[in-house]
Design a protein around this motif. Structure first.
Motif, mmCIF file in Angstrom:
data_model
loop_
_atom_site.group_PDB
_atom_site.id
_atom_site.type_symbol
_atom_site.label_atom_id
_atom_site.label_comp_id
_atom_site.label_asym_id
_atom_site.label_seq_id
_atom_site.Cartn_x
_atom_site.Cartn_y
_atom_site.Cartn_z
ATOM 1 N N ASN A 12 -92.048 -119.945 32.910
ATOM 2 C CA ASN A 12 -93.437 -120.205 32.555
ATOM 3 C C ASN A 12 -93.843 -119.246 31.435
ATOM 4 O O ASN A 12 -93.553 -118.057 31.498
ATOM 5 N N VAL A 13 -94.469 -119.794 30.404
ATOM 6 C CA VAL A 13 -95.026 -118.971 29.330
ATOM 7 C C VAL A 13 -96.523 -119.250 29.288
ATOM 8 O O VAL A 13 -96.951 -120.402 29.284
ATOM 9 N N ASP A 14 -97.303 -118.164 29.261
ATOM 10 C CA ASP A 14 -98.747 -118.346 29.182
ATOM 11 C C ASP A 14 -99.323 -117.497 28.067
ATOM 12 O O ASP A 14 -98.591 -116.821 27.349
ATOM 13 N N HIS A 39 -96.828 -114.251 27.661
ATOM 14 C CA HIS A 39 -96.008 -113.622 28.690
ATOM 15 C C HIS A 39 -95.059 -114.672 29.245
ATOM 16 O O HIS A 39 -95.460 -115.802 29.497
ATOM 17 N N VAL A 40 -93.797 -114.296 29.441
ATOM 18 C CA VAL A 40 -92.789 -115.199 29.984
ATOM 19 C C VAL A 40 -92.315 -114.656 31.326
ATOM 20 O O VAL A 40 -92.111 -113.456 31.479
ATOM 21 N N ARG A 41 -92.202 -115.577 32.287
ATOM 22 C CA ARG A 41 -91.741 -115.181 33.616
ATOM 23 C C ARG A 41 -90.923 -116.317 34.199
ATOM 24 O O ARG A 41 -91.364 -117.455 34.249
ATOM 25 N N SER A 42 -89.711 -115.981 34.638
ATOM 26 C CA SER A 42 -88.866 -116.997 35.268
ATOM 27 C C SER A 42 -89.334 -117.219 36.705
ATOM 28 O O SER A 42 -89.958 -116.349 37.309
ATOM 29 N N LEU A 76 -86.687 -112.614 35.016
ATOM 30 C CA LEU A 76 -87.147 -112.469 33.631
ATOM 31 C C LEU A 76 -88.660 -112.383 33.697
ATOM 32 O O LEU A 76 -89.324 -113.299 34.192
ATOM 33 N N ASP A 77 -89.196 -111.278 33.220
ATOM 34 C CA ASP A 77 -90.638 -111.039 33.299
ATOM 35 C C ASP A 77 -90.990 -110.112 32.143
ATOM 36 O O ASP A 77 -90.829 -108.888 32.249
ATOM 37 N N THR A 78 -91.420 -110.685 31.030
ATOM 38 C CA THR A 78 -91.651 -109.856 29.849
ATOM 39 C C THR A 78 -92.744 -110.447 28.970
ATOM 40 O O THR A 78 -93.072 -111.628 29.042
ATOM 41 N N SER A 79 -93.265 -109.611 28.127
ATOM 42 C CA SER A 79 -94.277 -110.025 27.164
ATOM 43 C C SER A 79 -93.616 -110.518 25.891
ATOM 44 O O SER A 79 -92.456 -110.198 25.606
ATOM 45 N N LEU A 80 -94.366 -111.288 25.123
ATOM 46 C CA LEU A 80 -93.915 -111.791 23.832
ATOM 47 C C LEU A 80 -94.812 -111.239 22.736
ATOM 48 O O LEU A 80 -96.001 -111.022 22.947
ATOM 49 N N SER A 81 -94.217 -111.030 21.568
ATOM 50 C CA SER A 81 -94.967 -110.503 20.435
ATOM 51 C C SER A 81 -94.348 -111.015 19.141
ATOM 52 O O SER A 81 -93.127 -111.149 19.046
ATOM 53 N N LEU A 82 -95.182 -111.292 18.174
ATOM 54 C CA LEU A 82 -94.662 -111.626 16.846
ATOM 55 C C LEU A 82 -93.956 -110.405 16.271
ATOM 56 O O LEU A 82 -94.443 -109.277 16.405
#
Length: 141
Positions: free
Chosen positions: A10-12, A20-23, A28-34
């Protein structure tokens, strides 16, 4: 065809820019950034890094399978996967990739042969075949 495994993620939030991505299993539980190169903070992972990591891990598995099938003993395997995001004059984004495996215990010709074979059987390589440019640079260690 029998289902072997399904990954659910799931990405929100803002997706690649502050999401944020979480399996489903929580591993897998991490943030996303450009990336900074795209004007972002560059403080978290990004989709290109995640694709490169998954592809590299899968490709090494395919390399080991190709070697086992040919009864070749590899003494080591490493890989650098580069996934590049490009922005065309038409305003569209696209990807390209370079996979650079290093194989121990074989000569250069065998390393190249195994990398070619792995590219034929790796599910990531199959999924991207004829969709993005991919360069394979195998090296014997």
């Amino acid at each position: 065809m029998a289902v072997t495994y399904t990954a659910a993620v799931n990405v929100d939030g803002e997706g690649r820019n502050g999401g944020h991505v979480r399996s489903a299993d929580g591993l897998l539980d991490t943030s996303l950034s450009l990336p900074k190169e795209l004007g972002g903070a560059g403080t978290a992972t990004n989709p290109e890094q995640l694709l490169a990591a998954g592809w590299a891990a899968c490709f090494l598995g395919a390399l080991r399978r190709a070697a086992t099938t040919r009864k070749i003993r590899l003494t080591s395997t490493t890989i650098v996967a580069e996934v590049t995001l490009t922005h065309g004059d038409d305003g569209e984004f696209s990807l390209s990739a370079i996979l650079s495996p290093t194989l121990g215990g074989v000569d250069q010709a065998t390393a190249a042969e195994l990398a070619h074979a792995a590219h034929q059987i790796c599910p990531y390589s199959k999924a991207t075949r004829d969709n993005i440019p991919v360069t394979i640079n195998a090296t014997a260690a």
